[in-house]
Design a protein around this motif. Structure first.
Motif, mmCIF file in Angstrom:
data_model
loop_
_atom_site.group_PDB
_atom_site.id
_atom_site.type_symbol
_atom_site.label_atom_id
_atom_site.label_comp_id
_atom_site.label_asym_id
_atom_site.label_seq_id
_atom_site.Cartn_x
_atom_site.Cartn_y
_atom_site.Cartn_z
ATOM 1 N N HIS A 208 0.853 -1.193 0.000
ATOM 2 C CA HIS A 208 0.000 0.000 0.000
ATOM 3 C C HIS A 208 0.886 1.239 0.000
ATOM 4 C CE1 HIS A 208 1.017 0.072 4.305
ATOM 5 N NE2 HIS A 208 0.548 1.319 4.357
ATOM 6 N N CYS A 209 0.252 2.399 -0.166
ATOM 7 C CA CYS A 209 0.931 3.675 0.056
ATOM 8 C C CYS A 209 0.218 4.420 1.173
ATOM 9 C CB CYS A 209 0.915 4.526 -1.220
ATOM 10 S SG CYS A 209 1.631 6.185 -1.000
ATOM 11 N N HIS A 210 0.972 4.885 2.133
ATOM 12 C CA HIS A 210 0.455 5.717 3.225
ATOM 13 C C HIS A 210 0.733 7.171 2.861
ATOM 14 C CE1 HIS A 210 0.168 6.945 7.642
ATOM 15 N NE2 HIS A 210 0.799 7.972 7.080
ATOM 16 N N TRP A 211 -0.325 8.001 2.967
ATOM 17 C CA TRP A 211 -0.206 9.423 2.604
ATOM 18 C C TRP A 211 -0.699 10.289 3.753
ATOM 19 C CZ3 TRP A 211 -4.239 12.190 -0.941
ATOM 20 C CH2 TRP A 211 -3.819 13.506 -1.215
ATOM 21 N N HIS A 212 0.090 11.261 4.132
ATOM 22 C CA HIS A 212 -0.373 12.304 5.044
ATOM 23 C C HIS A 212 0.301 13.614 4.681
ATOM 24 C CE1 HIS A 212 3.210 10.823 7.455
ATOM 25 N NE2 HIS A 212 3.451 12.116 7.385
ATOM 26 N N MET A 213 -0.200 14.708 5.246
ATOM 27 C CA MET A 213 0.408 16.018 5.056
ATOM 28 C C MET A 213 0.795 16.585 6.419
ATOM 29 S SD MET A 213 -1.915 17.713 2.000
ATOM 30 C CE MET A 213 -0.760 19.090 1.766
ATOM 31 N N ILE A 214 1.675 17.565 6.401
ATOM 32 C CA ILE A 214 2.125 18.247 7.620
ATOM 33 C C ILE A 214 1.966 19.738 7.382
ATOM 34 C CG2 ILE A 214 4.088 18.662 9.151
ATOM 35 C CD1 ILE A 214 5.197 15.928 8.207
ATOM 36 N N ASN A 215 1.299 20.429 8.313
ATOM 37 C CA ASN A 215 1.057 21.858 8.105
ATOM 38 C C ASN A 215 2.286 22.674 8.511
ATOM 39 O OD1 ASN A 215 1.015 22.278 10.912
ATOM 40 N ND2 ASN A 215 -1.214 22.305 11.038
ATOM 41 N N PRO A 216 2.288 23.986 8.250
ATOM 42 C CA PRO A 216 3.482 24.795 8.548
ATOM 43 C C PRO A 216 3.874 24.804 10.013
ATOM 44 C CG PRO A 216 2.081 25.950 6.985
ATOM 45 C CD PRO A 216 1.296 24.762 7.468
ATOM 46 N N SER A 217 2.946 24.433 10.903
ATOM 47 C CA SER A 217 3.260 24.373 12.332
ATOM 48 C C SER A 217 3.877 23.044 12.742
ATOM 49 C CB SER A 217 1.991 24.625 13.159
ATOM 50 O OG SER A 217 1.464 25.908 12.885
ATOM 51 N N GLY A 218 3.964 22.101 11.791
ATOM 52 C CA GLY A 218 4.563 20.808 12.085
ATOM 53 C C GLY A 218 3.572 19.754 12.527
ATOM 54 N N THR A 219 2.262 20.028 12.416
ATOM 55 C CA THR A 219 1.233 19.073 12.811
ATOM 56 C C THR A 219 0.782 18.247 11.617
ATOM 57 O OG1 THR A 219 0.439 20.558 14.542
ATOM 58 C CG2 THR A 219 -1.072 18.819 13.818
ATOM 59 N N ARG A 220 0.728 16.937 11.805
ATOM 60 C CA ARG A 220 0.256 16.074 10.728
ATOM 61 C C ARG A 220 -1.242 16.300 10.518
ATOM 62 N NH1 ARG A 220 1.610 9.635 10.501
ATOM 63 N NH2 ARG A 220 3.683 10.480 11.017
ATOM 64 N N ILE A 221 -1.661 16.426 9.250
ATOM 65 C CA ILE A 221 -3.070 16.686 8.933
ATOM 66 C C ILE A 221 -3.558 15.719 7.862
ATOM 67 C CG2 ILE A 221 -2.891 19.131 9.528
ATOM 68 C CD1 ILE A 221 -2.915 19.700 6.465
ATOM 69 N N ASN A 222 -4.876 15.574 7.811
ATOM 70 C CA ASN A 222 -5.544 14.722 6.838
ATOM 71 C C ASN A 222 -5.511 15.406 5.468
ATOM 72 O OD1 ASN A 222 -7.352 13.266 5.249
ATOM 73 N ND2 ASN A 222 -8.847 13.004 6.904
ATOM 74 N N PRO A 223 -4.857 14.828 4.484
ATOM 75 C CA PRO A 223 -4.792 15.495 3.178
ATOM 76 C C PRO A 223 -6.145 15.658 2.515
ATOM 77 C CG PRO A 223 -3.904 13.265 3.047
ATOM 78 C CD PRO A 223 -4.098 13.563 4.493
#
Length: 278
Positions: free
Chosen positions: A145-160
């Motif tokens: 599989h591929c795991h995907w997430h994003m990180i906001n400018p504050s360094g918090t992982r967020i739901n893409p």
């Protein structure tokens, strides 16, 4: 009689260079990108493990898309690539640093495709999926599989998917070419996603077709719609006649004369507006 766009190799290369320059300019200017500059490159795959499920078991969050090992992973947005071959349980990881301060990460890869520091546009291939249990780069993964997430400018992982709006699929919008017969950037983004899925195109999904887009289209048309010329990225009447044969399977009723006009483009648009090309 409708007129065919005048697309010479020189014009195609010039347009490609201009588009590349514009893309690099956009990437270089911090803070210029917004959610509209991103898309979900995995919208055609099911979700095997969602954001809530990740968080419930103590993960910082992510979206898992099952896919075969070695599947090409397109960039969800433009930015600068960094490869990490030692990301702990995440295994081989690609990070794309976007100009708006956000980052996207793909985990559990089987291989990297680009050097650190490479600047890419949305849709460019950045890595190969992995995740087979125990394979190099898989980390803690138990299946492909591929795991995907994003990180906001504050360094918090967020739901893409939330970043893309409303938690939905976030795929490409439908093209209005189906109604007005005028191919524009959204039409060409969908064409590029079509040839990415069906014809091995690995360039950006940027709505600015160049020789690589046309060459991939020619390969598809040769395999399915009677195109007998070279896949040289320089479309002419034979390419467009084959494209009209494709359009004829999607409502086009005009002549197969290699002269693209609004009705020809409407037929192609009905094809690329299929949900699988979102």
């Amino acid at each position: 009689m409708s007129s065919r766009p005048q697309l010479s190799r020189r014009n195609l290369l010039r347009g490609s260079a201009v588009a590349l320059g514009a893309g690099l300019s956009g990437v270089a200017l911090a803070g210029t990108a917004s959610a509209s500059d991103f898309y979900n490159p995995f919208a055609g795959y099911p979700i095997s493990d969602g954001w809530a499920e990740h968080v419930a078991r103590g993960s910082l969050g992510g979206i898992d898309y099952p896919m075969s090992v070695g599947t090409t992973l397109p960039a969800c947005g433009g930015g600068t690539v960094t490869n990490n071959p030692n990301n702990g349980t995440g295994g081989y990881t690609v990070t794309i640093a976007h100009p708006n301060g956000y980052r996207s990460q793909y985990l559990h890869l089987s291989g990297f495709l680009l050097a650190n520091g490479t600047v890419v546009s949305a849709g460019a291939a950045v890595g190969l999926s992995g995740g087979a249990a125990g394979a190099p780069g898989s980390g803690s993964s138990t299946g492909p599989h591929c795991h995907w997430h994003m990180i906001n400018p504050s360094g918090t992982r967020i739901n893409p998917l939330e970043f893309l709006g409303g938690g939905g699929g976030g795929g490409l919008p439908k093209t209005s070419t189906e109604q007005d017969g005028i191919p524009g950037p959204i039409f060409w983004k969908r064409v590029q996603n079509w040839v990415r899925i069906d014809a091995g195109y690995t360039g950006p999904i940027d709505g600015a077709p160049g020789p690589n887009t046309y060459a991939a289209m020619q390969r598809y048309l040769a395999a399915h719609h009677g195109y007998g010329g070279p896949a040289d990225g320089d479309p002419g009447p034979n390419t467009y006649a084959a494209l009209q044969r494709l359009a004829a399977q999607h409502g086009y009723t005009g002549p197969i004369d290699g002269e693209m006009g609004p009705n020809s483009w409407r037929g192609v648009a009905r094809f690329v507006n299929q949900n699988r090309f979102d």
